[in-house]
Design a protein around this motif. Structure first.
Motif, PDB file in Angstrom:
ATOM      1  N   VAL A 160       0.736  -1.171  -0.007  1.00  0.00           N
ATOM      2  CA  VAL A 160       0.082   0.060   0.018  1.00  0.00           C
ATOM      3  C   VAL A 160       0.968   1.321   0.043  1.00  0.00           C
ATOM      4  O   VAL A 160       1.683   1.423   0.823  1.00  0.00           O
ATOM      5  N   TYR A 161       0.734   2.111  -0.990  1.00  0.00           N
ATOM      6  CA  TYR A 161       1.670   3.119  -1.192  1.00  0.00           C
ATOM      7  C   TYR A 161       1.014   4.615  -0.226  1.00  0.00           C
ATOM      8  O   TYR A 161       0.078   4.628  -0.461  1.00  0.00           O
ATOM      9  N   ASP A 162       1.825   5.144   0.127  1.00  0.00           N
ATOM     10  CA  ASP A 162       1.631   6.325   1.018  1.00  0.00           C
ATOM     11  C   ASP A 162       1.500   7.667   0.082  1.00  0.00           C
ATOM     12  O   ASP A 162       1.932   7.551  -1.078  1.00  0.00           O
ATOM     13  N   ALA A 163       0.872   8.649   0.627  1.00  0.00           N
ATOM     14  CA  ALA A 163       0.868   9.906  -0.222  1.00  0.00           C
ATOM     15  C   ALA A 163       2.087  10.373  -0.366  1.00  0.00           C
ATOM     16  O   ALA A 163       2.200  11.050  -1.742  1.00  0.00           O
ATOM     17  N   ALA A 164       3.277  10.178   0.080  1.00  0.00           N
ATOM     18  CA  ALA A 164       4.629  10.700  -0.308  1.00  0.00           C
ATOM     19  C   ALA A 164       4.826  10.168  -1.501  1.00  0.00           C
ATOM     20  O   ALA A 164       5.544  10.472  -2.293  1.00  0.00           O
ATOM     21  N   HIS A 165       4.739   8.598  -1.609  1.00  0.00           N
ATOM     22  CA  HIS A 165       5.251   7.701  -2.688  1.00  0.00           C
ATOM     23  C   HIS A 165       4.320   8.455  -3.871  1.00  0.00           C
ATOM     24  O   HIS A 165       4.890   8.540  -4.981  1.00  0.00           O
ATOM     25  N   LEU A 166       3.136   8.390  -3.820  1.00  0.00           N
ATOM     26  CA  LEU A 166       2.298   8.888  -4.998  1.00  0.00           C
ATOM     27  C   LEU A 166       2.704  10.182  -5.345  1.00  0.00           C
ATOM     28  O   LEU A 166       2.569  10.446  -6.595  1.00  0.00           O
ATOM     29  N   LYS A 167       3.042  11.013  -4.520  1.00  0.00           N
ATOM     30  CA  LYS A 167       3.157  12.497  -5.072  1.00  0.00           C
ATOM     31  C   LYS A 167       4.456  12.375  -5.755  1.00  0.00           C
ATOM     32  O   LYS A 167       4.713  13.175  -6.675  1.00  0.00           O
ATOM     33  N   ALA A 168       5.367  11.562  -5.331  1.00  0.00           N
ATOM     34  CA  ALA A 168       6.805  11.579  -5.965  1.00  0.00           C
ATOM     35  C   ALA A 168       6.733  10.775  -7.455  1.00  0.00           C
ATOM     36  O   ALA A 168       7.713  10.648  -8.099  1.00  0.00           O
ATOM     37  N   HIS A 192       2.861   9.499 -12.449  1.00  0.00           N
ATOM     38  CA  HIS A 192       2.418   8.740 -13.350  1.00  0.00           C
ATOM     39  C   HIS A 192       1.915   7.176 -12.871  1.00  0.00           C
ATOM     40  O   HIS A 192       1.606   6.439 -13.749  1.00  0.00           O
ATOM     41  N   GLN A 193       2.119   6.889 -11.595  1.00  0.00           N
ATOM     42  CA  GLN A 193       1.722   5.846 -10.723  1.00  0.00           C
ATOM     43  C   GLN A 193       0.168   5.817 -10.495  1.00  0.00           C
ATOM     44  O   GLN A 193      -0.012   6.522  -9.498  1.00  0.00           O
ATOM     45  N   LYS A 194      -0.729   5.174 -10.996  1.00  0.00           N
ATOM     46  CA  LYS A 194      -2.262   5.143 -10.619  1.00  0.00           C
ATOM     47  C   LYS A 194      -2.542   4.172  -9.384  1.00  0.00           C
ATOM     48  O   LYS A 194      -3.389   4.644  -8.784  1.00  0.00           O
ATOM     49  N   VAL A 195      -1.753   3.036  -9.495  1.00  0.00           N
ATOM     50  CA  VAL A 195      -1.972   2.084  -8.438  1.00  0.00           C
ATOM     51  C   VAL A 195      -1.560   2.570  -7.044  1.00  0.00           C
ATOM     52  O   VAL A 195      -0.369   2.863  -6.644  1.00  0.00           O
ATOM     53  N   ALA A 196      -2.567   2.746  -6.083  1.00  0.00           N
ATOM     54  CA  ALA A 196      -2.346   3.140  -4.837  1.00  0.00           C
ATOM     55  C   ALA A 196      -2.270   1.668  -3.781  1.00  0.00           C
ATOM     56  O   ALA A 196      -1.510   1.789  -2.809  1.00  0.00           O
ATOM     57  N   ARG A 197      -2.964   0.677  -4.159  1.00  0.00           N
ATOM     58  CA  ARG A 197      -2.779  -0.448  -3.691  1.00  0.00           C
ATOM     59  C   ARG A 197      -2.762  -1.800  -4.399  1.00  0.00           C
ATOM     60  O   ARG A 197      -3.375  -1.868  -5.678  1.00  0.00           O
ATOM     61  N   ALA A 233      -9.432   8.410 -25.753  1.00  0.00           N
ATOM     62  CA  ALA A 233      -9.529   9.041 -24.308  1.00  0.00           C
ATOM     63  C   ALA A 233     -10.161   8.207 -23.236  1.00  0.00           C
ATOM     64  O   ALA A 233      -9.432   8.027 -22.197  1.00  0.00           O
ATOM     65  N   GLU A 234     -11.105   7.505 -23.365  1.00  0.00           N
ATOM     66  CA  GLU A 234     -11.580   6.317 -22.509  1.00  0.00           C
ATOM     67  C   GLU A 234     -10.756   5.435 -21.967  1.00  0.00           C
ATOM     68  O   GLU A 234     -10.601   4.943 -21.034  1.00  0.00           O
ATOM     69  N   TYR A 235     -10.038   4.781 -23.408  1.00  0.00           N
ATOM     70  CA  TYR A 235      -9.088   3.820 -22.938  1.00  0.00           C
ATOM     71  C   TYR A 235      -7.835   4.001 -22.454  1.00  0.00           C
ATOM     72  O   TYR A 235      -7.471   3.506 -21.298  1.00  0.00           O
ATOM     73  N   ALA A 236      -7.508   5.533 -22.570  1.00  0.00           N
ATOM     74  CA  ALA A 236      -6.118   6.041 -21.624  1.00  0.00           C
ATOM     75  C   ALA A 236      -6.752   6.160 -20.225  1.00  0.00           C
ATOM     76  O   ALA A 236      -5.922   5.803 -19.507  1.00  0.00           O
ATOM     77  N   ARG A 237      -8.098   6.546 -20.123  1.00  0.00           N
ATOM     78  CA  ARG A 237      -8.248   6.863 -18.779  1.00  0.00           C
ATOM     79  C   ARG A 237      -8.280   5.414 -17.938  1.00  0.00           C
ATOM     80  O   ARG A 237      -8.121   5.721 -16.825  1.00  0.00           O
ATOM     81  N   GLN A 238      -8.992   4.496 -18.583  1.00  0.00           N
ATOM     82  CA  GLN A 238      -9.025   3.145 -17.702  1.00  0.00           C
ATOM     83  C   GLN A 238      -7.722   2.178 -17.618  1.00  0.00           C
ATOM     84  O   GLN A 238      -7.768   1.289 -16.763  1.00  0.00           O
ATOM     85  N   GLN A 239      -6.721   2.689 -18.661  1.00  0.00           N
ATOM     86  CA  GLN A 239      -5.554   2.029 -18.365  1.00  0.00           C
ATOM     87  C   GLN A 239      -4.736   2.202 -17.141  1.00  0.00           C
ATOM     88  O   GLN A 239      -4.904   3.208 -16.399  1.00  0.00           O
ATOM     89  N   LEU A 240      -4.084   1.282 -16.814  1.00  0.00           N
ATOM     90  CA  LEU A 240      -2.885   1.616 -15.741  1.00  0.00           C
ATOM     91  C   LEU A 240      -1.896   2.913 -16.261  1.00  0.00           C
ATOM     92  O   LEU A 240      -1.781   3.067 -17.251  1.00  0.00           O
ATOM     93  N   GLY A 241      -1.171   3.384 -15.266  1.00  0.00           N
ATOM     94  CA  GLY A 241      -0.312   4.520 -15.602  1.00  0.00           C
ATOM     95  C   GLY A 241       1.092   3.805 -16.036  1.00  0.00           C
ATOM     96  O   GLY A 241       1.373   2.797 -16.100  1.00  0.00           O
ATOM     97  N   SER A 242       1.918   4.834 -16.693  1.00  0.00           N
ATOM     98  CA  SER A 242       3.040   4.446 -17.035  1.00  0.00           C
ATOM     99  C   SER A 242       4.062   4.120 -16.156  1.00  0.00           C
ATOM    100  O   SER A 242       5.025   3.375 -16.749  1.00  0.00           O
ATOM    101  N   GLU A 243       3.933   4.412 -14.882  1.00  0.00           N
ATOM    102  CA  GLU A 243       4.666   3.985 -13.858  1.00  0.00           C
ATOM    103  C   GLU A 243       4.183   2.541 -13.172  1.00  0.00           C
ATOM    104  O   GLU A 243       4.777   2.160 -12.026  1.00  0.00           O
ATOM    105  N   ASP A 244       3.077   1.975 -13.493  1.00  0.00           N
ATOM    106  CA  ASP A 244       2.610   1.145 -13.018  1.00  0.00           C
ATOM    107  C   ASP A 244       3.220  -0.147 -13.403  1.00  0.00           C
ATOM    108  O   ASP A 244       2.377  -1.112 -14.103  1.00  0.00           O
TER     109      ASP A 244
END
Length: 361
Positions: free
Chosen positions: A45-53, A56-61, A162-173
């Motif tokens: 589980v990623y904390d706020a500091a990691h996600l801020k850094a 492009h990572q969408k995954v929080a858990r 646009a919708e496909y990109a929105r539903q994909q995971l991020g480039s850092e996932d």
């Protein structure tokens, strides 16, 4: 799917060939993941500091479970159709999401004869979930995760860019390092996907027996109809009677119940009290019965394969009947009167159990 290196492609091809051959039986245990053969869990589980850094990572858990299916529970899928070959399960929750998404896979050594070869997890439709490796500290290294892992194989064609990109995971996932955790931690995480509602009780597959009749319905009084001027239905019944029971007894397979179950739906309209009965043939699908209109009780022949309704269990012993696309038919779908016009404002019903005599023809 995103492009991969030639090495990954060859690895995936070998994996899928192996997985296809092994799906008919329970997959072998992988001691690299579980030395004792018990269910194992890895997560982070990623904390706020990691996600801020990592913007492009969408995954929080993220959690990976290796073992017995932590997601499935008694539902409407026939017992004979349940697949126990999957042994790798991934769930992720992206930033801001209330529930996780998940995928199932079967994990195997890329080369069973080589103890040092890696582990790959394949999915249906010749897709790859990820590559796995446990490091010397017991952490799980998960790599090769495609951004569209949770999307349908044809999503790139059926969705806008646009919708496909929105539903994909991020480039850092990708390239996750997950900590070993108790198996119950993963089970609790997967339970967030579809929390069990105790008020719904047993699934229809268990509640409604293949050799027993049933009757559900509802009658609407004048006060209700006055407050719902666009409602066509005055009375509705959903039932299996002698005809439907005999049909299943002759051609049905109890192990595949409710696949092949016939049901009848009778609707009495407020206009002149006209009554229409339509037969449907059902199959279990996830948490509902998907029922396609049948010509068995009609004197006409027509293409009605797309005329569908859905049955779901409701709270406190009720049954929900719905046709969210075209509403429940209030004319014979195979009659000339239908003429392609079967729409009404009657799309969802909450039906109460009734004595069988209430559903008599």
């Amino acid at each position: 799917m995103t492009s991969r290196t030639m090495t990954s492609a060859l690895f995936g091809a070998a994996l899928f060939a192996l997985a296809g051959a092994a799906r008919a039986e329970q997959p072998p245990n992988l001691p690299e993941l579980s030395p004792t053969g018990a269910d194992v869990c890895f997560g982070r589980v990623y904390d706020a500091a990691h996600l801020k850094a990592h913007p492009h990572q969408k995954v929080a858990r993220i959690f990976f479970f290796y073992g017995h299916d932590p997601v499935s529970r008694p539902n409407e899928d026939p017992t004979a159709n349940q697949d126990n070959s999957y042994n790798g399960f991934l769930t992720t929750t992206v930033r801001g999401a209330k529930k996780p998404e998940w995928a199932s896979s079967w994990c195997h050594k890329s080369d069973p004869s080589d103890p040092s070869s890696g582990i790959g997890c394949g999915m249906d439709c010749d897709r790859s979930l990820a590559s796995l490796k446990v490091d010397d500290k017991g952490k799980l290294l998960l790599s090769g995760l495609s951004p569209d892992v949770f999307l349908d194989p044809d999503a790139s064609e059926s969705m806008s860019k646009a919708e496909y990109a929105r539903q994909q995971l991020g480039s850092e996932d990708d390239n996750f390092k997950l900590d070993p955790m108790p198996a119950e931690t993963c089970k609790a995480e997967f339970a967030r996907i579809d929390p069990i509602d105790p008020s719904l009780g047993d699934p229809l597959r268990a509640r409604l027996k293949p050799d027993q009749p049933f009757c559900y319905g509802r009658d609407y009084d004048d006060a209700h109809l006055k407050s719902h001027p666009n409602q066509t239905t005055r009375s509705i019944r959903v039932f299996r009677g002698p005809i439907e029971l005999a049909s299943f007894a002759a051609d049905g397979d109890k192990a595949n119940w409710p696949d092949g179950a016939d049901i009848a739906v009778s609707v009495t309209t407020r206009q002149k009290g006209a009554k229409v009965t339509q037969t449907y043939s059902c199959q279990g699908e996830a948490d509902q019965w998907r029922c396609s209109a049948s010509a068995k009780m009609s004197n006409f022949s027509c293409d009605i394969s797309q005329k569908e309704i859905y049955l779901k269990r409701g709270a406190n012993g009720t049954v929900m009947l719905a046709n969210p696309n075209n509403a429940v038919a209030v004319v014979d779908l195979c009659s000339k009167a239908a003429n392609g016009k079967t729409k009404s404002d009657d799309k969802v019903y909450r039906l109460e159990p009734m004595p069988q005599s209430a559903c008599a023809p």
